[in-house]
Design an enzyme around this catalytic site. Sequence first.
Site, mmCIF file in Angstrom:
data_model
loop_
_atom_site.group_PDB
_atom_site.id
_atom_site.type_symbol
_atom_site.label_atom_id
_atom_site.label_comp_id
_atom_site.label_asym_id
_atom_site.label_seq_id
_atom_site.Cartn_x
_atom_site.Cartn_y
_atom_site.Cartn_z
ATOM 1 N N ARG A 27 8.203 38.619 -56.426
ATOM 2 C CA ARG A 27 9.327 39.554 -56.451
ATOM 3 C C ARG A 27 8.892 40.752 -57.290
ATOM 4 N NH1 ARG A 27 11.041 37.408 -52.677
ATOM 5 N NH2 ARG A 27 13.020 36.349 -52.339
ATOM 6 N N ASP A 61 3.394 43.338 -52.245
ATOM 7 C CA ASP A 61 4.235 43.196 -51.055
ATOM 8 C C ASP A 61 5.702 43.361 -51.453
ATOM 9 O OD1 ASP A 61 4.590 42.497 -48.226
ATOM 10 O OD2 ASP A 61 5.554 40.679 -49.011
ATOM 11 N N GLU A 82 12.649 48.132 -54.438
ATOM 12 C CA GLU A 82 12.373 48.181 -52.998
ATOM 13 C C GLU A 82 13.626 48.299 -52.130
ATOM 14 O OE1 GLU A 82 10.376 44.291 -52.591
ATOM 15 O OE2 GLU A 82 12.032 43.668 -51.297
ATOM 16 N N HIS A 130 7.245 44.119 -48.004
ATOM 17 C CA HIS A 130 7.866 42.784 -48.006
ATOM 18 C C HIS A 130 7.670 42.097 -46.639
ATOM 19 C CE1 HIS A 130 10.880 40.437 -50.588
ATOM 20 N NE2 HIS A 130 10.316 39.595 -49.748
HETATM 21 P P1 NAD Z 1 8.722 27.191 -55.498
HETATM 22 O O1 NAD Z 1 10.057 27.000 -56.151
HETATM 23 O O2 NAD Z 1 8.179 26.129 -54.608
HETATM 24 O O3 NAD Z 1 7.618 27.478 -56.629
HETATM 25 C C1 NAD Z 1 7.828 28.294 -57.740
HETATM 26 C C2 NAD Z 1 6.943 27.764 -58.864
HETATM 27 O O4 NAD Z 1 7.094 28.660 -59.977
HETATM 28 C C3 NAD Z 1 7.352 26.364 -59.335
HETATM 29 O O5 NAD Z 1 6.218 25.523 -59.401
HETATM 30 C C4 NAD Z 1 7.947 26.616 -60.709
HETATM 31 O O6 NAD Z 1 7.731 25.531 -61.627
HETATM 32 C C5 NAD Z 1 7.182 27.858 -61.142
HETATM 33 N N1 NAD Z 1 7.847 28.571 -62.222
HETATM 34 C C6 NAD Z 1 9.179 28.730 -62.436
HETATM 35 N N2 NAD Z 1 9.386 29.421 -63.573
HETATM 36 C C7 NAD Z 1 8.156 29.712 -64.064
HETATM 37 C C8 NAD Z 1 7.717 30.400 -65.219
HETATM 38 N N3 NAD Z 1 8.591 30.906 -66.107
HETATM 39 N N4 NAD Z 1 6.381 30.505 -65.416
HETATM 40 C C9 NAD Z 1 5.490 29.974 -64.548
HETATM 41 N N5 NAD Z 1 5.852 29.302 -63.449
HETATM 42 C C10 NAD Z 1 7.171 29.184 -63.203
HETATM 43 O O7 NAD Z 1 8.835 28.591 -54.744
HETATM 44 P P2 NAD Z 1 7.922 29.151 -53.572
HETATM 45 O O8 NAD Z 1 8.526 28.807 -52.265
HETATM 46 O O9 NAD Z 1 6.511 28.794 -53.844
HETATM 47 O O10 NAD Z 1 8.152 30.725 -53.724
HETATM 48 C C11 NAD Z 1 7.756 31.440 -54.880
HETATM 49 C C12 NAD Z 1 8.380 32.818 -54.832
HETATM 50 O O11 NAD Z 1 7.788 33.584 -53.792
HETATM 51 C C13 NAD Z 1 9.888 32.809 -54.444
HETATM 52 O O12 NAD Z 1 10.715 32.593 -55.585
HETATM 53 C C14 NAD Z 1 10.093 34.177 -53.871
HETATM 54 O O13 NAD Z 1 10.527 35.038 -54.900
HETATM 55 C C15 NAD Z 1 8.704 34.599 -53.398
HETATM 56 N N6 NAD Z 1 8.631 34.747 -51.928
HETATM 57 C C16 NAD Z 1 8.198 35.930 -51.404
HETATM 58 C C17 NAD Z 1 8.110 36.103 -50.020
HETATM 59 C C18 NAD Z 1 7.609 37.392 -49.404
HETATM 60 O O14 NAD Z 1 7.776 37.590 -48.186
HETATM 61 N N7 NAD Z 1 6.967 38.272 -50.149
HETATM 62 C C19 NAD Z 1 8.496 35.059 -49.163
HETATM 63 C C20 NAD Z 1 8.919 33.858 -49.736
HETATM 64 C C21 NAD Z 1 8.989 33.705 -51.108
#
Ligand code: NAD
Length: 330
Positions: A234, A258, A263, A295
């Site tokens: 994000r 991305d 945005e 994005h």
């Molecule tokens: P997920 O919940 O499976 O994984 C997130 C990980 O981050 C977890 O392992 C969690 O323990 C860790 N985490 C949480 N707080 C933390 C901190 N303070 N420090 C370090 N690690 C921490 O989520 P995911 O499906 O892997 O997605 C991750 C992120 O990717 C989403 O939250 C979303 O914002 C982003 N995303 C972006 C797109 C895109 O098109 N650009 C698409 C999907 C998701």
Amino acid sequence: MKIALFSAKGYDKDYFDRINKNYHLSITYFETGLNKDTSNLTLGFDGVCVFVNDNLDKETIEKIAANGIKVIALRCAGFNNVDIAAAQANNIKVVRVPAYSPEAVAEHAVALILTLNRKTHKAYNRVRESNFSLEKLTGFNLHNKTVGVIGTGIIGKAFCNIMLGFGCHVVAYDVYASDELKHKGVQYVSLDELLKQSDIISLHCPLTPETKHIINESAFTKMKNGVMLINTGRGALVNTQDAIKALKDQKLGYLGIDVYEQETNIFFRDLSEEIMQDEIFARLMTFPNVLVTAHQAFFTGEALEQIATITLQNLSDFENGETLVNEVKG
Ligand code: NAD
């Protein structure tokens, strides 16, 4: 059940209409985003379906609740744009798509790395203009480089697996370590250690009060000179002003994003005939070593199919009083 689907694009309509033949919900598509100013459009609907840049703050939620909305279906994984406490206080259920295609996002992060490194975007344009010079196209081998992964959830895991395949040394920082990744050779370290060791840093944690601006001036000072930073998480994980300073100081050697903190007013629309009003974004665009995609990391056919299927299943479960397996709770 009547659903108002906001921030609708042609591809949303294509996938939702096709898959909705199995669900028979009544869906009305609105091109506009959902926020406090557009909340009156929800009158007469039972639920809303929203995406990453719809703004469901407390005021919007109170307004849509008054209009009779009972469920918010996010057609994405992140839910930082919804005030979950306000939804609960107004008796509105929130559901999301926790996993649709982690590989789609992980592979896009790799695309940003390879493009920035091997400069294929520049080579493409040069060759089209019969310029076959290799000057300034030098890249580096990924093999044996150290890649730091912040957040090793489903997307971070998929990303680690790809980078291990390139022969990289992968270090990770997460509040929970994955045994599966440890067994594959990923080394969990402190955030400071990751910033210090990495040649490439990729962000895959959610945006929370703890992770907002996790990459800021102080983080940049701890990094190697010439480091590559990739953000497909994000926008607000990175303090963009600090990134610009690090680019000017040549501390940051490459930036691939991305997502961008502001945005909402830029991405997902054609502004090619408009004047860019965002000075920070305009400055970012002047650097030759910055690559921005709007994005699109999630944007594969497989992911769109999964997003539509899981969202419609979430809404159908709500309608039928079934357990909401993908509910977001405060
Ligand atoms: P997920 O919940 O499976 O994984 C997130 C990980 O981050 C977890 O392992 C969690 O323990 C860790 N985490 C949480 N707080 C933390 C901190 N303070 N420090 C370090 N690690 C921490 O989520 P995911 O499906 O892997 O997605 C991750 C992120 O990717 C989403 O939250 C979303 O914002 C982003 N995303 C972006 C797109 C895109 O098109 N650009 C698409 C999907 C998701």
